[in-house]
Motif scaffolding. Sequence first.
Motif, PDB file in Angstrom:
ATOM      1  N   UNK A  32       0.817  -1.208   0.000  1.00  0.00           N
ATOM      2  CA  UNK A  32       0.000   0.000   0.000  1.00  0.00           C
ATOM      3  C   UNK A  32       0.846   1.251   0.000  1.00  0.00           C
ATOM      4  N   UNK A  33       0.189   2.396  -0.118  1.00  0.00           N
ATOM      5  CA  UNK A  33       0.905   3.664  -0.164  1.00  0.00           C
ATOM      6  C   UNK A  33       1.714   3.944   1.086  1.00  0.00           C
ATOM      7  N   UNK A  34       1.142   3.627   2.255  1.00  0.00           N
ATOM      8  CA  UNK A  34       1.861   3.879   3.502  1.00  0.00           C
ATOM      9  C   UNK A  34       3.009   2.899   3.716  1.00  0.00           C
ATOM     10  N   UNK A  35       3.095   1.865   2.858  1.00  0.00           N
ATOM     11  CA  UNK A  35       4.202   0.901   2.933  1.00  0.00           C
ATOM     12  C   UNK A  35       5.397   1.319   2.079  1.00  0.00           C
ATOM     13  N   UNK A  36       5.172   2.248   1.154  1.00  0.00           N
ATOM     14  CA  UNK A  36       6.182   2.537   0.129  1.00  0.00           C
ATOM     15  C   UNK A  36       7.502   3.018   0.736  1.00  0.00           C
ATOM     16  N   UNK A  37       7.428   3.905   1.737  1.00  0.00           N
ATOM     17  CA  UNK A  37       8.672   4.425   2.336  1.00  0.00           C
ATOM     18  C   UNK A  37       9.458   3.313   3.021  1.00  0.00           C
ATOM     19  N   UNK A  43      11.212   4.793   5.964  1.00  0.00           N
ATOM     20  CA  UNK A  43      10.098   5.028   6.886  1.00  0.00           C
ATOM     21  C   UNK A  43      10.631   5.382   8.266  1.00  0.00           C
ATOM     22  N   UNK A  44      10.026   6.384   8.933  1.00  0.00           N
ATOM     23  CA  UNK A  44      10.446   6.690  10.311  1.00  0.00           C
ATOM     24  C   UNK A  44       9.808   5.763  11.335  1.00  0.00           C
ATOM     25  N   UNK A  45       8.921   4.878  10.881  1.00  0.00           N
ATOM     26  CA  UNK A  45       8.143   4.059  11.805  1.00  0.00           C
ATOM     27  C   UNK A  45       8.480   2.573  11.772  1.00  0.00           C
ATOM     28  N   UNK A  46       8.848   2.041  10.636  1.00  0.00           N
ATOM     29  CA  UNK A  46       9.104   0.603  10.574  1.00  0.00           C
ATOM     30  C   UNK A  46      10.157   0.286   9.528  1.00  0.00           C
ATOM     31  N   UNK A  47      10.774  -0.858   9.691  1.00  0.00           N
ATOM     32  CA  UNK A  47      11.810  -1.306   8.763  1.00  0.00           C
ATOM     33  C   UNK A  47      11.185  -2.135   7.644  1.00  0.00           C
ATOM     34  N   UNK A 149       5.534  10.503   3.385  1.00  0.00           N
ATOM     35  CA  UNK A 149       4.322  10.925   2.680  1.00  0.00           C
ATOM     36  C   UNK A 149       4.598  11.114   1.187  1.00  0.00           C
ATOM     37  N   UNK A 150       5.793  11.608   0.864  1.00  0.00           N
ATOM     38  CA  UNK A 150       6.133  11.770  -0.553  1.00  0.00           C
ATOM     39  C   UNK A 150       6.045  10.442  -1.294  1.00  0.00           C
ATOM     40  N   UNK A 151       6.630   9.391  -0.716  1.00  0.00           N
ATOM     41  CA  UNK A 151       6.583   8.096  -1.398  1.00  0.00           C
ATOM     42  C   UNK A 151       5.167   7.523  -1.407  1.00  0.00           C
ATOM     43  N   UNK A 192      11.879   3.953 -10.327  1.00  0.00           N
ATOM     44  CA  UNK A 192      12.718   3.415  -9.254  1.00  0.00           C
ATOM     45  C   UNK A 192      11.860   2.796  -8.148  1.00  0.00           C
ATOM     46  N   UNK A 193      10.768   3.482  -7.787  1.00  0.00           N
ATOM     47  CA  UNK A 193       9.883   2.986  -6.736  1.00  0.00           C
ATOM     48  C   UNK A 193       9.254   1.651  -7.131  1.00  0.00           C
ATOM     49  N   UNK A 194       8.771   1.560  -8.359  1.00  0.00           N
ATOM     50  CA  UNK A 194       8.159   0.312  -8.828  1.00  0.00           C
ATOM     51  C   UNK A 194       9.181  -0.819  -8.817  1.00  0.00           C
ATOM     52  N   UNK A 195      10.403  -0.527  -9.238  1.00  0.00           N
ATOM     53  CA  UNK A 195      11.446  -1.555  -9.260  1.00  0.00           C
ATOM     54  C   UNK A 195      11.744  -2.062  -7.847  1.00  0.00           C
ATOM     55  N   UNK A 196      11.822  -1.141  -6.871  1.00  0.00           N
ATOM     56  CA  UNK A 196      12.093  -1.541  -5.484  1.00  0.00           C
ATOM     57  C   UNK A 196      10.930  -2.331  -4.901  1.00  0.00           C
ATOM     58  N   UNK A 197       9.719  -1.898  -5.203  1.00  0.00           N
ATOM     59  CA  UNK A 197       8.549  -2.617  -4.689  1.00  0.00           C
ATOM     60  C   UNK A 197       8.444  -4.007  -5.315  1.00  0.00           C
ATOM     61  N   UNK A 198       8.725  -4.097  -6.603  1.00  0.00           N
ATOM     62  CA  UNK A 198       8.694  -5.392  -7.281  1.00  0.00           C
ATOM     63  C   UNK A 198       9.744  -6.329  -6.689  1.00  0.00           C
TER      64      UNK A 198
END
Length: 346
Positions: A32-37, A43-47, A149-151, A192-198
Amino acid sequence: MSICLNYKPEVLVSTEGLTNEQWLEYRRLGIGGSDAAAVMGLSPFCTMRDLYYDKCGIQAVMEEEESNWVAKQVGHRLEDLVAEIFSVKTGLKVYPVRKMFKHPLFPFMLADVDFFIDFGDGRTGILECKTTNYNCQNKWANDSVPVNYEYQGRHYMAVMNLDEVYFACLYGNNENEFIIRHMERDLDMEEDLIAEEANFWKEYVQKKIEPPYIEKPDLVLESIRRHYGPAEKDSETVKLSPKHLQSVNQYLNWKEQRAEAEKEVKRLEEEMKKSYLDIVEELGPNCTGKISSGNKEYMISYNPMYRVSIDKKALERLKIQRPDIYDDYVSVSESRRFSVKIKEAA
Protein backbone atom coordinates in the motif's frame (compact mmCIF):
# COMPACT_ATOMS: atom_id res chain seq x y z
CA MET A 1 11.97 -0.64 -17.43
CA SER A 2 9.97 2.04 -19.28
CA ILE A 3 6.63 2.93 -17.73
CA CYS A 4 3.48 2.24 -19.75
CA LEU A 5 0.89 4.98 -19.13
CA ASN A 6 -1.94 3.38 -21.08
CA TYR A 7 -3.83 1.75 -18.21
CA LYS A 8 -6.63 2.20 -15.71
CA PRO A 9 -6.51 0.99 -12.12
CA GLU A 10 -8.49 -2.11 -11.23
CA VAL A 11 -10.76 -2.42 -8.20
CA LEU A 12 -9.53 -5.01 -5.72
CA VAL A 13 -12.42 -4.66 -3.28
CA SER A 14 -15.04 -2.20 -2.06
CA THR A 15 -14.02 -0.98 1.39
CA GLU A 16 -17.58 0.01 2.27
CA GLY A 17 -18.61 -2.06 5.30
CA LEU A 18 -15.28 -3.87 5.69
CA THR A 19 -14.21 -4.52 9.28
CA ASN A 20 -10.76 -3.32 10.26
CA GLU A 21 -9.47 -6.90 10.28
CA GLN A 22 -10.89 -7.56 6.80
CA TRP A 23 -9.32 -4.34 5.54
CA LEU A 24 -5.94 -5.38 6.97
CA GLU A 25 -6.21 -8.79 5.29
CA TYR A 26 -6.73 -7.15 1.90
CA ARG A 27 -3.77 -4.84 2.55
CA ARG A 28 -1.58 -7.90 3.08
CA LEU A 29 -2.26 -8.92 -0.51
CA GLY A 30 0.13 -6.26 -1.72
CA ILE A 31 2.03 -3.05 -1.01
CA GLY A 32 0.00 0.00 0.00
CA GLY A 33 0.90 3.66 -0.16
CA SER A 34 1.86 3.88 3.50
CA ASP A 35 4.20 0.90 2.93
CA ALA A 36 6.18 2.54 0.13
CA ALA A 37 8.67 4.42 2.34
CA ALA A 38 9.45 1.23 4.28
CA VAL A 39 10.24 -0.57 1.02
CA MET A 40 12.68 2.25 0.24
CA GLY A 41 14.24 2.01 3.72
CA LEU A 42 13.02 5.54 4.53
CA SER A 43 10.10 5.03 6.89
CA PRO A 44 10.45 6.69 10.31
CA PHE A 45 8.14 4.06 11.80
CA CYS A 46 9.10 0.60 10.57
CA THR A 47 11.81 -1.31 8.76
CA MET A 48 11.55 -3.31 5.57
CA ARG A 49 11.81 -6.40 7.77
CA ASP A 50 8.78 -5.26 9.80
CA LEU A 51 6.84 -4.81 6.57
CA TYR A 52 7.87 -8.28 5.43
CA TYR A 53 6.63 -9.78 8.71
CA ASP A 54 3.31 -8.00 8.28
CA LYS A 55 2.76 -9.09 4.69
CA CYS A 56 3.60 -12.69 5.60
CA GLY A 57 1.24 -12.60 8.59
CA ILE A 58 4.10 -13.14 11.05
CA GLN A 59 3.71 -9.91 12.99
CA ALA A 60 1.88 -6.60 12.65
CA VAL A 61 4.01 -3.75 11.28
CA MET A 62 3.37 -1.55 14.29
CA GLU A 63 2.03 -2.46 17.71
CA GLU A 64 -0.84 -0.35 18.99
CA GLU A 65 1.17 1.35 21.70
CA GLU A 66 -0.62 3.37 24.39
CA SER A 67 1.61 6.30 23.49
CA ASN A 68 0.33 6.69 19.92
CA TRP A 69 -3.21 5.30 19.74
CA VAL A 70 -4.74 8.73 20.37
CA ALA A 71 -2.70 10.33 17.57
CA LYS A 72 -3.83 7.59 15.17
CA GLN A 73 -7.47 8.05 16.11
CA VAL A 74 -7.24 11.84 15.79
CA GLY A 75 -5.76 11.51 12.30
CA HIS A 76 -8.45 9.06 11.21
CA ARG A 77 -11.39 10.96 12.67
CA LEU A 78 -10.28 14.33 11.30
CA GLU A 79 -9.79 13.20 7.69
CA ASP A 80 -13.20 14.55 6.63
CA LEU A 81 -12.54 17.89 8.37
CA VAL A 82 -9.11 18.23 6.74
CA ALA A 83 -10.66 17.51 3.34
CA GLU A 84 -13.39 20.10 3.99
CA ILE A 85 -10.86 22.79 4.98
CA PHE A 86 -8.81 22.01 1.85
CA SER A 87 -11.92 22.36 -0.30
CA VAL A 88 -12.87 25.69 1.30
CA LYS A 89 -9.34 27.09 0.92
CA THR A 90 -8.82 25.97 -2.69
CA GLY A 91 -12.34 26.00 -4.08
CA LEU A 92 -11.75 22.48 -5.41
CA LYS A 93 -14.30 19.69 -5.14
CA VAL A 94 -13.10 16.63 -3.23
CA TYR A 95 -14.82 13.28 -2.89
CA PRO A 96 -14.08 9.83 -1.47
CA VAL A 97 -14.18 6.54 -3.38
CA ARG A 98 -14.59 3.70 -0.91
CA LYS A 99 -12.59 1.16 -2.89
CA MET A 100 -9.16 -0.40 -2.74
CA PHE A 101 -7.44 -0.32 -6.13
CA LYS A 102 -4.58 -2.28 -7.64
CA HIS A 103 -2.18 -1.56 -10.47
CA PRO A 104 -3.17 -3.66 -13.53
CA LEU A 105 0.46 -4.14 -14.61
CA PHE A 106 1.94 -4.55 -11.12
CA PRO A 107 -0.90 -6.18 -9.14
CA PHE A 108 1.12 -6.16 -5.90
CA MET A 109 0.74 -2.34 -5.86
CA LEU A 110 -2.42 -1.34 -3.96
CA ALA A 111 -4.04 2.02 -3.24
CA ASP A 112 -6.66 3.05 -0.70
CA VAL A 113 -6.81 6.80 -1.37
CA ASP A 114 -8.24 9.26 1.17
CA PHE A 115 -9.97 11.55 -1.33
CA PHE A 116 -9.93 12.43 -5.00
CA ILE A 117 -9.93 15.97 -6.40
CA ASP A 118 -12.12 17.20 -9.27
CA PHE A 119 -10.19 20.09 -10.84
CA GLY A 120 -13.21 21.06 -12.93
CA ASP A 121 -11.46 20.73 -16.29
CA GLY A 122 -11.69 16.98 -16.70
CA ARG A 123 -8.57 16.27 -14.65
CA THR A 124 -8.55 14.25 -11.44
CA GLY A 125 -6.05 14.44 -8.61
CA ILE A 126 -5.39 12.81 -5.26
CA LEU A 127 -5.80 14.38 -1.82
CA GLU A 128 -4.02 12.92 1.19
CA CYS A 129 -5.25 14.24 4.55
CA LYS A 130 -2.81 14.45 7.47
CA THR A 131 -2.73 15.81 11.00
CA THR A 132 0.23 16.62 13.21
CA ASN A 133 0.95 18.54 16.38
CA TYR A 134 2.19 22.12 16.54
CA ASN A 135 5.78 21.11 17.32
CA CYS A 136 6.05 18.88 14.23
CA GLN A 137 4.98 21.43 11.63
CA ASN A 138 8.69 22.05 10.84
CA LYS A 139 8.73 18.70 9.02
CA TRP A 140 6.76 20.51 6.32
CA ALA A 141 9.07 23.57 6.24
CA ASN A 142 10.26 25.21 3.00
CA ASP A 143 7.40 23.74 0.97
CA SER A 144 8.67 20.22 1.66
CA VAL A 145 6.72 17.02 2.22
CA PRO A 146 7.89 14.43 4.79
CA VAL A 147 9.66 11.69 2.84
CA ASN A 148 7.30 8.90 3.94
CA TYR A 149 4.32 10.92 2.68
CA GLU A 150 6.13 11.77 -0.55
CA TYR A 151 6.58 8.10 -1.40
CA GLN A 152 2.99 7.41 -0.40
CA GLY A 153 1.84 10.05 -2.90
CA ARG A 154 4.11 8.76 -5.66
CA HIS A 155 2.85 5.21 -5.06
CA TYR A 156 -0.77 6.38 -5.36
CA MET A 157 -0.10 8.33 -8.55
CA ALA A 158 1.46 5.19 -10.03
CA VAL A 159 -1.46 2.92 -9.14
CA MET A 160 -4.19 5.40 -10.14
CA ASN A 161 -2.30 6.70 -13.21
CA LEU A 162 -2.83 10.30 -12.10
CA ASP A 163 -0.40 13.20 -12.35
CA GLU A 164 -1.03 15.30 -9.23
CA VAL A 165 -1.35 14.80 -5.51
CA TYR A 166 -2.10 17.36 -2.81
CA PHE A 167 -1.25 16.92 0.85
CA ALA A 168 -3.36 18.80 3.40
CA CYS A 169 -2.13 18.83 7.00
CA LEU A 170 -3.90 20.34 10.03
CA TYR A 171 -1.51 21.13 12.88
CA GLY A 172 -3.68 23.35 15.09
CA ASN A 173 -7.29 24.05 15.96
CA ASN A 174 -8.19 26.59 13.26
CA GLU A 175 -8.09 26.83 9.49
CA ASN A 176 -5.02 29.09 9.51
CA GLU A 177 -2.91 26.37 11.13
CA PHE A 178 -3.10 24.36 7.96
CA ILE A 179 -0.50 23.24 5.42
CA ILE A 180 -1.12 22.53 1.73
CA ARG A 181 1.55 20.95 -0.46
CA HIS A 182 1.35 20.05 -4.14
CA MET A 183 3.38 17.35 -5.86
CA GLU A 184 3.51 16.33 -9.51
CA ARG A 185 4.30 12.96 -10.94
CA ASP A 186 7.96 12.16 -11.59
CA LEU A 187 8.26 9.15 -13.88
CA ASP A 188 11.96 8.58 -13.13
CA MET A 189 11.28 8.37 -9.37
CA GLU A 190 8.21 6.27 -10.06
CA GLU A 191 10.23 3.81 -12.11
CA ASP A 192 12.72 3.42 -9.25
CA LEU A 193 9.88 2.99 -6.74
CA ILE A 194 8.16 0.31 -8.83
CA ALA A 195 11.45 -1.55 -9.26
CA GLU A 196 12.09 -1.54 -5.48
CA GLU A 197 8.55 -2.62 -4.69
CA ALA A 198 8.69 -5.39 -7.28
CA ASN A 199 11.98 -6.62 -5.84
CA PHE A 200 10.61 -6.55 -2.28
CA TRP A 201 7.46 -8.43 -3.23
CA LYS A 202 9.00 -11.04 -5.53
CA GLU A 203 12.36 -11.66 -3.87
CA TYR A 204 11.33 -11.46 -0.24
CA VAL A 205 7.57 -11.81 0.36
CA GLN A 206 6.83 -14.42 -2.30
CA LYS A 207 10.02 -16.39 -1.59
CA LYS A 208 9.56 -16.07 2.20
CA ILE A 209 13.08 -14.64 2.62
CA GLU A 210 13.68 -11.98 5.28
CA PRO A 211 15.01 -8.74 3.76
CA PRO A 212 18.18 -7.21 5.23
CA TYR A 213 18.16 -4.40 7.76
CA ILE A 214 19.25 -1.19 6.01
CA GLU A 215 17.66 1.43 8.27
CA LYS A 216 19.00 3.57 11.12
CA PRO A 217 20.23 1.56 14.16
CA ASP A 218 17.55 2.74 16.62
CA LEU A 219 14.76 1.72 14.25
CA VAL A 220 16.41 -1.67 13.65
CA LEU A 221 16.88 -2.30 17.39
CA GLU A 222 13.22 -1.49 17.99
CA SER A 223 12.26 -3.85 15.14
CA ILE A 224 14.28 -6.67 16.72
CA ARG A 225 12.70 -5.99 20.12
CA ARG A 226 9.19 -6.12 18.65
CA HIS A 227 9.92 -9.39 16.85
CA TYR A 228 11.55 -11.31 19.69
CA GLY A 229 9.71 -9.77 22.62
CA PRO A 230 11.02 -8.85 26.09
CA ALA A 231 14.39 -9.93 27.41
CA GLU A 232 14.70 -13.31 29.17
CA LYS A 233 17.19 -12.60 31.93
CA ASP A 234 17.47 -16.22 33.05
CA SER A 235 18.06 -17.64 29.59
CA GLU A 236 21.20 -19.57 28.65
CA THR A 237 24.28 -17.88 27.18
CA VAL A 238 24.22 -18.02 23.39
CA LYS A 239 27.40 -19.28 21.73
CA LEU A 240 27.85 -16.71 18.97
CA SER A 241 29.67 -17.30 15.70
CA PRO A 242 33.31 -16.07 15.42
CA LYS A 243 32.16 -14.10 12.37
CA HIS A 244 30.89 -11.45 14.82
CA LEU A 245 34.43 -10.69 16.08
CA GLN A 246 34.87 -7.94 13.50
CA SER A 247 31.67 -6.26 14.73
CA VAL A 248 32.79 -6.60 18.36
CA ASN A 249 36.17 -5.01 17.60
CA GLN A 250 34.50 -2.21 15.68
CA TYR A 251 32.20 -1.59 18.65
CA LEU A 252 35.16 -1.47 21.07
CA ASN A 253 37.00 0.92 18.77
CA TRP A 254 34.01 3.28 18.55
CA LYS A 255 33.54 3.03 22.32
CA GLU A 256 37.14 4.09 22.88
CA GLN A 257 36.76 7.02 20.49
CA ARG A 258 33.57 8.09 22.26
CA ALA A 259 35.35 7.98 25.64
CA GLU A 260 38.04 10.30 24.29
CA ALA A 261 35.41 12.64 22.85
CA GLU A 262 33.53 12.67 26.17
CA LYS A 263 36.74 13.67 27.97
CA GLU A 264 37.10 16.60 25.61
CA VAL A 265 33.45 17.57 26.12
CA LYS A 266 33.93 17.55 29.91
CA ARG A 267 37.08 19.68 29.57
CA LEU A 268 35.24 22.22 27.43
CA GLU A 269 32.32 22.31 29.86
CA GLU A 270 34.73 23.10 32.71
CA GLU A 271 36.29 25.91 30.68
CA MET A 272 32.83 27.30 29.88
CA LYS A 273 31.91 27.33 33.59
CA LYS A 274 35.17 29.09 34.45
CA SER A 275 34.33 31.80 31.92
CA TYR A 276 31.09 32.85 33.65
CA LEU A 277 31.99 32.45 37.36
CA ASP A 278 32.44 36.20 37.86
CA ILE A 279 29.12 36.92 36.13
CA VAL A 280 27.25 34.49 38.42
CA GLU A 281 28.91 36.07 41.44
CA GLU A 282 27.74 39.53 40.39
CA LEU A 283 24.22 38.30 39.70
CA GLY A 284 23.95 36.84 43.19
CA PRO A 285 20.35 35.62 43.73
CA ASN A 286 19.12 37.42 40.58
CA CYS A 287 18.29 35.41 37.46
CA THR A 288 18.86 37.89 34.63
CA GLY A 289 21.34 40.58 33.68
CA LYS A 290 22.40 42.52 30.61
CA ILE A 291 25.57 44.02 29.15
CA SER A 292 25.44 46.94 26.74
CA SER A 293 28.30 47.40 24.29
CA GLY A 294 27.96 49.79 21.36
CA ASN A 295 24.89 48.83 19.36
CA LYS A 296 24.64 45.38 20.95
CA GLU A 297 22.93 44.26 24.13
CA TYR A 298 23.76 40.88 25.68
CA MET A 299 20.94 39.40 27.77
CA ILE A 300 22.26 37.02 30.44
CA SER A 301 20.08 34.50 32.26
CA TYR A 302 20.92 32.18 35.12
CA ASN A 303 17.60 30.51 35.75
CA PRO A 304 16.87 27.74 38.23
CA MET A 305 15.71 24.33 37.01
CA TYR A 306 13.69 21.98 39.16
CA ARG A 307 13.36 18.23 38.72
CA VAL A 308 10.83 16.10 40.55
CA SER A 309 11.95 12.53 41.11
CA ILE A 310 11.53 9.52 43.37
CA ASP A 311 14.72 7.75 44.36
CA LYS A 312 14.96 3.98 44.17
CA LYS A 313 14.65 3.39 47.93
CA ALA A 314 11.53 5.55 48.19
CA LEU A 315 10.04 3.68 45.24
CA GLU A 316 10.71 0.35 46.97
CA ARG A 317 8.99 1.61 50.15
CA LEU A 318 6.00 2.73 48.07
CA LYS A 319 5.73 -0.72 46.46
CA ILE A 320 5.74 -2.44 49.89
CA GLN A 321 3.58 0.04 51.83
CA ARG A 322 1.10 1.11 49.12
CA PRO A 323 1.11 -1.49 46.33
CA ASP A 324 -2.27 -0.19 45.09
CA ILE A 325 -0.80 3.28 44.38
CA TYR A 326 2.40 1.76 42.99
CA ASP A 327 0.49 -0.38 40.48
CA ASP A 328 -1.71 2.55 39.40
CA TYR A 329 1.05 5.08 38.76
CA VAL A 330 4.31 3.23 38.16
CA SER A 331 4.97 1.76 34.73
CA VAL A 332 8.01 -0.20 33.65
CA SER A 333 9.51 0.13 30.18
CA GLU A 334 12.30 -2.05 28.86
CA SER A 335 15.51 -0.96 27.21
CA ARG A 336 18.65 -3.02 26.76
CA ARG A 337 22.32 -2.06 27.06
CA PHE A 338 24.98 -3.66 24.88
CA SER A 339 28.40 -4.21 26.42
CA VAL A 340 31.55 -6.25 25.76
CA LYS A 341 33.99 -7.63 28.36
CA ILE A 342 37.15 -9.47 27.34
CA LYS A 343 38.65 -12.24 29.46
CA GLU A 344 41.15 -15.03 28.85
CA ALA A 345 39.61 -18.31 27.70
CA ALA A 346 39.74 -21.14 30.24
